[in-house]
Each structure stands twice: as C-alpha cells, then as structure tokens.
Write a protein that holds these residues in place. Structure first.
Motif, PDB file in Angstrom:
ATOM      1  N   ALA A  24     -10.355  -3.910 105.238  1.00 22.17           N
ATOM      2  CA  ALA A  24      -9.557  -4.849 104.952  1.00 22.17           C
ATOM      3  C   ALA A  24      -8.619  -4.433 103.857  1.00 22.17           C
ATOM      4  O   ALA A  24      -7.382  -4.592 103.632  1.00 22.17           O
ATOM      5  CB  ALA A  24     -10.167  -6.073 104.275  1.00 22.17           C
ATOM      6  N   TRP A  25      -8.974  -3.646 102.886  1.00 27.79           N
ATOM      7  CA  TRP A  25      -8.100  -3.116 101.638  1.00 27.79           C
ATOM      8  C   TRP A  25      -7.424  -1.969 102.006  1.00 27.79           C
ATOM      9  O   TRP A  25      -6.193  -1.931 101.394  1.00 27.79           O
ATOM     10  CB  TRP A  25      -9.037  -2.865 100.520  1.00 27.79           C
ATOM     11  N   PHE A  26      -8.040  -1.028 102.858  1.00 26.45           N
ATOM     12  CA  PHE A  26      -7.192   0.346 102.798  1.00 26.45           C
ATOM     13  C   PHE A  26      -6.363   0.345 104.331  1.00 26.45           C
ATOM     14  O   PHE A  26      -5.737   1.304 104.382  1.00 26.45           O
ATOM     15  CB  PHE A  26      -8.195   1.352 102.823  1.00 26.45           C
ATOM     16  N   ASP A  27      -7.082  -0.349 105.333  1.00 26.33           N
ATOM     17  CA  ASP A  27      -6.548  -0.094 106.634  1.00 26.33           C
ATOM     18  C   ASP A  27      -5.818  -1.289 107.254  1.00 26.33           C
ATOM     19  O   ASP A  27      -5.606  -2.306 106.451  1.00 26.33           O
ATOM     20  CB  ASP A  27      -7.585  -0.031 107.599  1.00 26.33           C
ATOM     21  N   VAL A  37     -13.520 -14.531 106.791  1.00 26.69           N
ATOM     22  CA  VAL A  37     -12.718 -15.221 105.557  1.00 26.69           C
ATOM     23  C   VAL A  37     -12.817 -14.363 104.242  1.00 26.69           C
ATOM     24  O   VAL A  37     -11.699 -14.141 103.869  1.00 26.69           O
ATOM     25  CB  VAL A  37     -13.947 -16.606 105.227  1.00 26.69           C
ATOM     26  N   VAL A  38     -13.919 -13.740 104.356  1.00 24.04           N
ATOM     27  CA  VAL A  38     -13.802 -12.312 103.213  1.00 24.04           C
ATOM     28  C   VAL A  38     -12.670 -11.455 103.515  1.00 24.04           C
ATOM     29  O   VAL A  38     -11.898 -11.075 102.491  1.00 24.04           O
ATOM     30  CB  VAL A  38     -15.115 -11.694 102.983  1.00 24.04           C
ATOM     31  N   ALA A  39     -12.622 -11.069 104.706  1.00 19.26           N
ATOM     32  CA  ALA A  39     -11.679  -9.933 104.767  1.00 19.26           C
ATOM     33  C   ALA A  39     -10.113 -10.441 104.863  1.00 19.26           C
ATOM     34  O   ALA A  39      -9.377  -9.952 104.495  1.00 19.26           O
ATOM     35  CB  ALA A  39     -11.825  -9.622 106.509  1.00 19.26           C
ATOM     36  N   PHE A  40     -10.011 -11.901 105.347  1.00 19.65           N
ATOM     37  CA  PHE A  40      -8.596 -12.464 105.387  1.00 19.65           C
ATOM     38  C   PHE A  40      -8.444 -12.483 103.552  1.00 19.65           C
ATOM     39  O   PHE A  40      -7.022 -12.577 103.272  1.00 19.65           O
ATOM     40  CB  PHE A  40      -8.767 -13.920 105.747  1.00 19.65           C
ATOM     41  N   LEU A  41      -9.262 -12.996 102.876  1.00 20.68           N
ATOM     42  CA  LEU A  41      -8.793 -13.046 101.301  1.00 20.68           C
ATOM     43  C   LEU A  41      -8.575 -11.820 100.994  1.00 20.68           C
ATOM     44  O   LEU A  41      -7.654 -11.771  99.980  1.00 20.68           O
ATOM     45  CB  LEU A  41     -10.210 -13.710 100.504  1.00 20.68           C
ATOM     46  N   GLU A  77      -2.038  -8.043  99.836  1.00 14.08           N
ATOM     47  CA  GLU A  77      -0.540  -8.106 100.168  1.00 14.08           C
ATOM     48  C   GLU A  77       0.400  -8.566  98.972  1.00 14.08           C
ATOM     49  O   GLU A  77       1.383  -8.127  98.913  1.00 14.08           O
ATOM     50  CB  GLU A  77      -0.518  -9.074 101.300  1.00 14.08           C
ATOM     51  N   ASN A  78      -0.379  -9.376  98.124  1.00 18.04           N
ATOM     52  CA  ASN A  78       0.377 -10.046  97.037  1.00 18.04           C
ATOM     53  C   ASN A  78       0.285  -9.188  95.840  1.00 18.04           C
ATOM     54  O   ASN A  78       1.378  -9.052  95.399  1.00 18.04           O
ATOM     55  CB  ASN A  78      -0.559 -11.253  96.596  1.00 18.04           C
ATOM     56  N   LEU A  79      -0.671  -8.082  95.794  1.00 14.58           N
ATOM     57  CA  LEU A  79      -0.725  -6.964  94.549  1.00 14.58           C
ATOM     58  C   LEU A  79       0.395  -6.147  95.110  1.00 14.58           C
ATOM     59  O   LEU A  79       1.150  -5.571  94.161  1.00 14.58           O
ATOM     60  CB  LEU A  79      -2.163  -6.414  94.685  1.00 14.58           C
ATOM     61  N   THR A  80       0.681  -5.814  96.372  1.00 10.04           N
ATOM     62  CA  THR A  80       1.473  -4.891  96.821  1.00 10.04           C
ATOM     63  C   THR A  80       2.889  -5.426  96.595  1.00 10.04           C
ATOM     64  O   THR A  80       3.950  -4.787  95.941  1.00 10.04           O
ATOM     65  CB  THR A  80       1.317  -4.683  98.278  1.00 10.04           C
ATOM     66  N   ALA A  81       3.148  -6.950  96.549  1.00 11.51           N
ATOM     67  CA  ALA A  81       4.364  -7.338  96.655  1.00 11.51           C
ATOM     68  C   ALA A  81       4.843  -7.551  95.072  1.00 11.51           C
ATOM     69  O   ALA A  81       5.802  -7.183  94.587  1.00 11.51           O
ATOM     70  CB  ALA A  81       4.239  -8.851  97.145  1.00 11.51           C
ATOM     71  N   MET A  82       3.721  -7.917  94.214  1.00 11.20           N
ATOM     72  CA  MET A  82       4.212  -7.725  92.617  1.00 11.20           C
ATOM     73  C   MET A  82       4.284  -6.308  92.194  1.00 11.20           C
ATOM     74  O   MET A  82       5.129  -6.372  91.355  1.00 11.20           O
ATOM     75  CB  MET A  82       2.671  -8.268  92.101  1.00 11.20           C
ATOM     76  N   THR A  83       3.475  -5.280  92.920  1.00 11.02           N
ATOM     77  CA  THR A  83       3.952  -4.022  92.334  1.00 11.02           C
ATOM     78  C   THR A  83       5.226  -3.664  92.762  1.00 11.02           C
ATOM     79  O   THR A  83       5.837  -3.037  91.833  1.00 11.02           O
ATOM     80  CB  THR A  83       3.104  -3.104  92.913  1.00 11.02           C
TER      81      THR A  83
END
Length: 279
Positions: A51-54, A100-104, A110-116
């Motif tokens: 979920a985080w890297f792929d 649910v965990v993967a979606f979160l 995505e939010n972190l990427t957008a903020m960065t």
C-alpha cells in the motif's frame, strides 16, 4: 532502516519478492502453530509495504493472496467449524480488515505526497521553489548523477516587469510570470531543474552543459520567449547570467552569487542580454 526504505521504494521486483516471501513465512508459521494461534494481524506487514510503496493493483493482489494463504493454512491445520460457511466468512472478514488498513495507508501516502509537492512548489508558477531547488542542488552535487560532466547555473531576471505591475496591475503581472515559467519549462530538458527564486527571478540547473551547450540553450530560450508574445504585449524581456562549473560549489549561495554577478553584467551592458562564463 533508510537503506531498506530506499530498496523498497526503488526496486519493484525486489519489493514484490519480499512481499511474497513475508506472506509465505506467515503462512508457514500459521500451518506449523495450528489454528489455536492467530497470526492474521501480521499479514498487514506485506499489505502495508504494498500500500505504501506500490500501486493499487499490487495492493489488491497482496490482500487477496494474504487472505487465501490464511484460509489455506486454516484448512491445513485441521480447524473444525460447526458451520461449513464459517471459515469463508472469517476469510471475508479478514479481507475487509486488510482492505480498510490498506485504503487508509494509501490515503495517508497520497495526502503526504500532495503536501510534500505543495511544500516544494512555487504557488504561482508551479515551478520548484527555493527549498526544492536547494535539495536537488545538493543531490546533484553529492553525485546523484553518473560520471563527470559540466553543469551550468543560469540565473534569469525579467527586464521591465515592474512596469507591468504599475501599468496593468498585479493580476497581469502574475500572468506574465506564469507564462514566462511555461516558456522556461518548454525549453528545459527532462534532466534540467527549473525554479522560481522569488519575484521575477528564476534559476536553472543545466546538466551536461558546456559553453556551446549554454549558447544553444540561450538561443532556444530567446526564440521561445519571442514566440510567447510577452515582449510584444507587455514590453518585457529578460537578462541572464550563466556560470558553467566543472564541479558545483559546496554552498548553493556561492553558485547563485556567481551566476547573479553575470546576470548583472548583462543588465549593465543594456539588459535583454546573456553573459556566459566558465568557472
């Protein structure tokens, strides 16, 4: 930890092999320990990596493989249920929990990427800001590129921009800056770095660029600028200083100062000119 994170983020094949290996290990532990011990939560490790890297497709496949592995281990362990549908219901419940965990995690990423991206981007022109430029400069200097090559630092300042704000208003001034930023991006190669330093001042890092390359770049930029219509419509132009380095200075301010001095030489010689110099 940083080395592992780098491997997971940059090597897709290795990352996916690690995901499958972890699922296999937990499946084997599930079988060996029997149904009395639950290891379902540990399947979140490969799911979190996916979920985080792929991408989402790999994440969905990881969730399904994890759920099926748990179900297979449950059957092999000889777990007896009162109702034939019970193990399948449990498997569906686990898939829901994994999803649910993967979606979160995906939303957080995505939010972190957008903020960065926002933190590293000039709000008006969407070019790199000074923070992003400084980071990329240091990465370049520390040998993130292969082989020795000349690198040019080009500092660009618009001529006559203050008059645009005075005569047409700041809204039109912003339009001029946005259009000029698009001109810079249009002539930049994929390996070049373009940033807005503030106001009407811009900076570029031109990789693998010698004297001749800098002259070619200057010609292309002038042609693209004339085609933009900015000079005809608003009477603006630009002065530029290009300093070519065999090795970038350790301090970014030293590099920008040298290019800045050349840019002011261009202004002193009548503006709308470019001064190029080898370090």
């Amino acid at each position: 930890m940083k080395i592992l994170e780098k491997l997971l983020s940059t090597h897709a094949l290795l990352r996916r092999m690690i995901i499958l290996l972890i699922i296999f290990i937990w499946g084997w532990i599930d079988i060996v320990t029997g149904y009395e011990y639950s290891f379902a939560v540990f399947y979140l490790v490969p799911i979190s990596i996916a979920a985080w890297f792929d991408n989402k497709k790999v994440t969905i496949i990881t969730i399904l493989v994890s759920g099926l592995t748990w179900l297979y281990a449950d059957f092999i362990s000889g777990h007896q249920y009162k109702h034939i549908a019970a193990p399948y219901w449990n498997a569906i419940a686990r898939l829901g929990f994994f999803s649910v965990v993967a979606f979160l995690l995906i939303k957080v990423r995505e939010n972190l990427t957008a903020m960065t991206r926002m933190a590293m981007q000039d709000n008006l022109t969407t070019l790199n800001n000074t923070r992003a430029f400084a980071i990329q400069y240091q990465q370049l200097r520390e040998g993130k590129i292969r082989g020795r090559q000349k690198i040019a630092v080009a500092l660009i300042d618009m001529d006559g921009f203050k008059a645009v704000n005075d005569q047409h208003g700041h809204s039109k001034g912003d339009d001029v800056l946005i259009t000029f930023a698009q001109v810079l991006k249009s002539v930049a190669r994929s390996s070049d770095i373009v940033a807005r330093m503030g106001g009407d001042e811009f900076i570029m890092l031109l990789k693998d660029t010698d004297q001749k390359g800098a002259e070619v770049f200057e010609t292309r930029l002038r042609e693209a600028f004339l085609m933009s219509g900015l000079k005809r419509q608003y009477g603006v132009d630009f002065s530029m200083g290009i300093r070519i380095f065999d090795e970038l200075p350790k301090n970014l301010d030293d590099a920008t100062h040298q290019a800045d001095q050349l840019m002011y030489q261009s202004k002193a010689h009548g503006k709308s000119q470019t001064t190029i110099c080898m370090a």
